[in-house]
Scaffold this motif. Structure first.
Motif, PDB file in Angstrom:
ATOM      1  N   GLY A   1     -26.010 -47.912  19.143  1.00  0.00           N
ATOM      2  CA  GLY A   1     -24.833 -47.070  18.948  1.00  0.00           C
ATOM      3  C   GLY A   1     -25.203 -45.665  18.504  1.00  0.00           C
ATOM      4  O   GLY A   1     -24.650 -44.676  19.002  1.00  0.00           O
ATOM      5  N   ALA A   2     -26.170 -45.564  17.575  1.00  0.00           N
ATOM      6  CA  ALA A   2     -26.605 -44.251  17.089  1.00  0.00           C
ATOM      7  C   ALA A   2     -27.238 -43.435  18.212  1.00  0.00           C
ATOM      8  O   ALA A   2     -26.946 -42.244  18.384  1.00  0.00           O
ATOM      9  CB  ALA A   2     -27.592 -44.412  15.933  1.00  0.00           C
ATOM     10  N   ILE A   3     -28.092 -44.076  18.994  1.00  0.00           N
ATOM     11  CA  ILE A   3     -28.744 -43.379  20.104  1.00  0.00           C
ATOM     12  C   ILE A   3     -27.707 -42.959  21.144  1.00  0.00           C
ATOM     13  O   ILE A   3     -27.741 -41.833  21.657  1.00  0.00           O
ATOM     14  CB  ILE A   3     -29.840 -44.255  20.738  1.00  0.00           C
ATOM     15  CG1 ILE A   3     -30.999 -44.439  19.747  1.00  0.00           C
ATOM     16  CG2 ILE A   3     -30.342 -43.653  22.048  1.00  0.00           C
ATOM     17  CD1 ILE A   3     -32.017 -45.484  20.162  1.00  0.00           C
ATOM     18  N   SER A   4     -26.776 -43.850  21.451  1.00  0.00           N
ATOM     19  CA  SER A   4     -25.753 -43.544  22.462  1.00  0.00           C
ATOM     20  C   SER A   4     -24.859 -42.393  22.036  1.00  0.00           C
ATOM     21  O   SER A   4     -24.584 -41.474  22.815  1.00  0.00           O
ATOM     22  CB  SER A   4     -24.904 -44.783  22.747  1.00  0.00           C
ATOM     23  OG  SER A   4     -25.701 -45.814  23.266  1.00  0.00           O
ATOM     24  N   LEU A   5     -24.382 -42.440  20.798  1.00  0.00           N
ATOM     25  CA  LEU A   5     -23.521 -41.370  20.297  1.00  0.00           C
ATOM     26  C   LEU A   5     -24.273 -40.041  20.280  1.00  0.00           C
ATOM     27  O   LEU A   5     -23.770 -39.014  20.745  1.00  0.00           O
ATOM     28  CB  LEU A   5     -23.004 -41.714  18.893  1.00  0.00           C
ATOM     29  CG  LEU A   5     -22.130 -40.657  18.225  1.00  0.00           C
ATOM     30  CD1 LEU A   5     -20.861 -40.411  19.029  1.00  0.00           C
ATOM     31  CD2 LEU A   5     -21.797 -41.086  16.802  1.00  0.00           C
ATOM     32  N   GLY A   6     -25.502 -40.064  19.766  1.00  0.00           N
ATOM     33  CA  GLY A   6     -26.308 -38.845  19.741  1.00  0.00           C
ATOM     34  C   GLY A   6     -26.589 -38.324  21.131  1.00  0.00           C
ATOM     35  O   GLY A   6     -26.517 -37.123  21.389  1.00  0.00           O
ATOM     36  N   GLY A   7     -26.907 -39.234  22.064  1.00  0.00           N
ATOM     37  CA  GLY A   7     -27.182 -38.820  23.441  1.00  0.00           C
ATOM     38  C   GLY A   7     -25.984 -38.154  24.086  1.00  0.00           C
ATOM     39  O   GLY A   7     -26.121 -37.165  24.806  1.00  0.00           O
ATOM     40  N   GLY A   8     -24.808 -38.696  23.837  1.00  0.00           N
ATOM     41  CA  GLY A   8     -23.594 -38.090  24.375  1.00  0.00           C
ATOM     42  C   GLY A   8     -23.366 -36.696  23.820  1.00  0.00           C
ATOM     43  O   GLY A   8     -23.030 -35.761  24.564  1.00  0.00           O
ATOM     44  N   LEU A   9     -23.576 -36.530  22.516  1.00  0.00           N
ATOM     45  CA  LEU A   9     -23.402 -35.210  21.901  1.00  0.00           C
ATOM     46  C   LEU A   9     -24.439 -34.213  22.426  1.00  0.00           C
ATOM     47  O   LEU A   9     -24.118 -33.050  22.705  1.00  0.00           O
ATOM     48  CB  LEU A   9     -23.490 -35.321  20.376  1.00  0.00           C
ATOM     49  CG  LEU A   9     -22.373 -36.121  19.709  1.00  0.00           C
ATOM     50  CD1 LEU A   9     -22.683 -36.332  18.224  1.00  0.00           C
ATOM     51  CD2 LEU A   9     -21.036 -35.422  19.890  1.00  0.00           C
ATOM     52  N   GLY A  10     -25.677 -34.663  22.555  1.00  0.00           N
ATOM     53  CA  GLY A  10     -26.723 -33.794  23.081  1.00  0.00           C
ATOM     54  C   GLY A  10     -26.454 -33.379  24.518  1.00  0.00           C
ATOM     55  O   GLY A  10     -26.655 -32.221  24.897  1.00  0.00           O
ATOM     56  N   ALA A  11     -25.978 -34.323  25.326  1.00  0.00           N
ATOM     57  CA  ALA A  11     -25.665 -34.009  26.723  1.00  0.00           C
ATOM     58  C   ALA A  11     -24.507 -33.018  26.818  1.00  0.00           C
ATOM     59  O   ALA A  11     -24.516 -32.121  27.672  1.00  0.00           O
ATOM     60  CB  ALA A  11     -25.345 -35.288  27.488  1.00  0.00           C
ATOM     61  N   LEU A  12     -23.521 -33.149  25.935  1.00  0.00           N
ATOM     62  CA  LEU A  12     -22.416 -32.181  25.916  1.00  0.00           C
ATOM     63  C   LEU A  12     -22.918 -30.787  25.552  1.00  0.00           C
ATOM     64  O   LEU A  12     -22.489 -29.788  26.144  1.00  0.00           O
ATOM     65  CB  LEU A  12     -21.331 -32.621  24.933  1.00  0.00           C
ATOM     66  CG  LEU A  12     -20.445 -33.775  25.378  1.00  0.00           C
ATOM     67  CD1 LEU A  12     -19.541 -34.225  24.227  1.00  0.00           C
ATOM     68  CD2 LEU A  12     -19.609 -33.365  26.589  1.00  0.00           C
ATOM     69  N   ALA A  13     -23.823 -30.714  24.593  1.00  0.00           N
ATOM     70  CA  ALA A  13     -24.393 -29.420  24.210  1.00  0.00           C
ATOM     71  C   ALA A  13     -25.181 -28.820  25.372  1.00  0.00           C
ATOM     72  O   ALA A  13     -25.080 -27.617  25.648  1.00  0.00           O
ATOM     73  CB  ALA A  13     -25.283 -29.574  22.979  1.00  0.00           C
ATOM     74  N   ARG A  14     -25.951 -29.652  26.063  1.00  0.00           N
ATOM     75  CA  ARG A  14     -26.716 -29.177  27.224  1.00  0.00           C
ATOM     76  C   ARG A  14     -25.770 -28.660  28.309  1.00  0.00           C
ATOM     77  O   ARG A  14     -26.005 -27.616  28.909  1.00  0.00           O
ATOM     78  CB  ARG A  14     -27.591 -30.299  27.778  1.00  0.00           C
ATOM     79  CG  ARG A  14     -28.360 -29.864  29.021  1.00  0.00           C
ATOM     80  CD  ARG A  14     -29.252 -30.946  29.567  1.00  0.00           C
ATOM     81  NE  ARG A  14     -28.458 -31.968  30.209  1.00  0.00           N
ATOM     82  CZ  ARG A  14     -28.647 -33.270  30.054  1.00  0.00           C
ATOM     83  NH1 ARG A  14     -29.591 -33.731  29.276  1.00  0.00           N
ATOM     84  NH2 ARG A  14     -27.872 -34.136  30.674  1.00  0.00           N
ATOM     85  N   TYR A  15     -24.696 -29.377  28.542  1.00  0.00           N
ATOM     86  CA  TYR A  15     -23.712 -28.960  29.538  1.00  0.00           C
ATOM     87  C   TYR A  15     -23.128 -27.591  29.167  1.00  0.00           C
ATOM     88  O   TYR A  15     -22.979 -26.717  30.012  1.00  0.00           O
ATOM     89  CB  TYR A  15     -22.607 -30.006  29.652  1.00  0.00           C
ATOM     90  CG  TYR A  15     -21.524 -29.641  30.632  1.00  0.00           C
ATOM     91  CD1 TYR A  15     -21.756 -29.700  32.003  1.00  0.00           C
ATOM     92  CD2 TYR A  15     -20.273 -29.230  30.186  1.00  0.00           C
ATOM     93  CE1 TYR A  15     -20.759 -29.351  32.911  1.00  0.00           C
ATOM     94  CE2 TYR A  15     -19.273 -28.883  31.088  1.00  0.00           C
ATOM     95  CZ  TYR A  15     -19.526 -28.950  32.443  1.00  0.00           C
ATOM     96  OH  TYR A  15     -18.543 -28.605  33.324  1.00  0.00           O
ATOM     97  N   GLY A  16     -22.827 -27.409  27.882  1.00  0.00           N
ATOM     98  CA  GLY A  16     -22.294 -26.122  27.425  1.00  0.00           C
ATOM     99  C   GLY A  16     -23.263 -24.983  27.650  1.00  0.00           C
ATOM    100  O   GLY A  16     -22.869 -23.902  28.115  1.00  0.00           O
TER     101      GLY A  16
END
Length: 146
Positions: free
Chosen positions: A25-40
């Motif tokens: 869960g921690a990795i998944s949540l962090g990965g989603g946030l990181g991917a959103l930042a990369r997209y931005g």
């Protein structure tokens, strides 16, 4: 006929380790946030065709710098929660950095007229990422006095 005399096929294999739901869960949540930042960042720094991909380059170099900072903090400074490094390092920074996009962009640049750009990007990213992680480690150690 034995395939490998060192393996006893009559023994049951070891069962897989139990799933750690909190870790995943921690990795998944962090990965989603990181991917959103990369997209931005990708929206802020779009790459025109046949040009040096500055957005992806910046993402990977900044991400590597932050990985260097994080590793010093979680190994030398903090007694971090067991999910801190998976959430921040594997999750957020793993989702933020994008070496798969880097590989695709190098491949797309490998055609007549942009081979030089492809090789500059190929080498520049490796050198920049290694320099950034080293700088992150050294700077953080200097700041925290280690």
């Amino acid at each position: 006929m034995d395939i490998d005399p060192d393996i006893d096929l009559r023994e049951a294999p070891d069962p897989p380790p139990p799933v750690d739901a909190a870790l995943l869960g921690a990795i998944s949540l962090g990965g989603g946030l990181g991917a959103l930042a990369r997209y931005g960042v990708g929206l802020l720094l779009p790459t025109p065709p046949d040009r040096f991909p500055w957005g992806t380059f910046a993402i990977n170099v900044v991400g590597c710098f932050l990985i260097g900072v994080l590793m010093v903090l979680v190994t030398d400074v903090w007694s971090a929660h067991r999910l801190a490094r998976p959430f921040l390092g594997v999750g957020i920074l793993g989702g933020f950095t994008t070496f798969s996009t880097y590989a695709v962009e190098v491949h797309r640049l490998l055609h007549p007229g942009t081979v030089g750009v492809a090789f500059a990007y190929l080498a520049g990213t490796v050198v920049g990422a290694l320099a950034a992680v080293t700088a992150g480690v050294r700077l953080t150690r200097a700041v925290v006095g280690r």
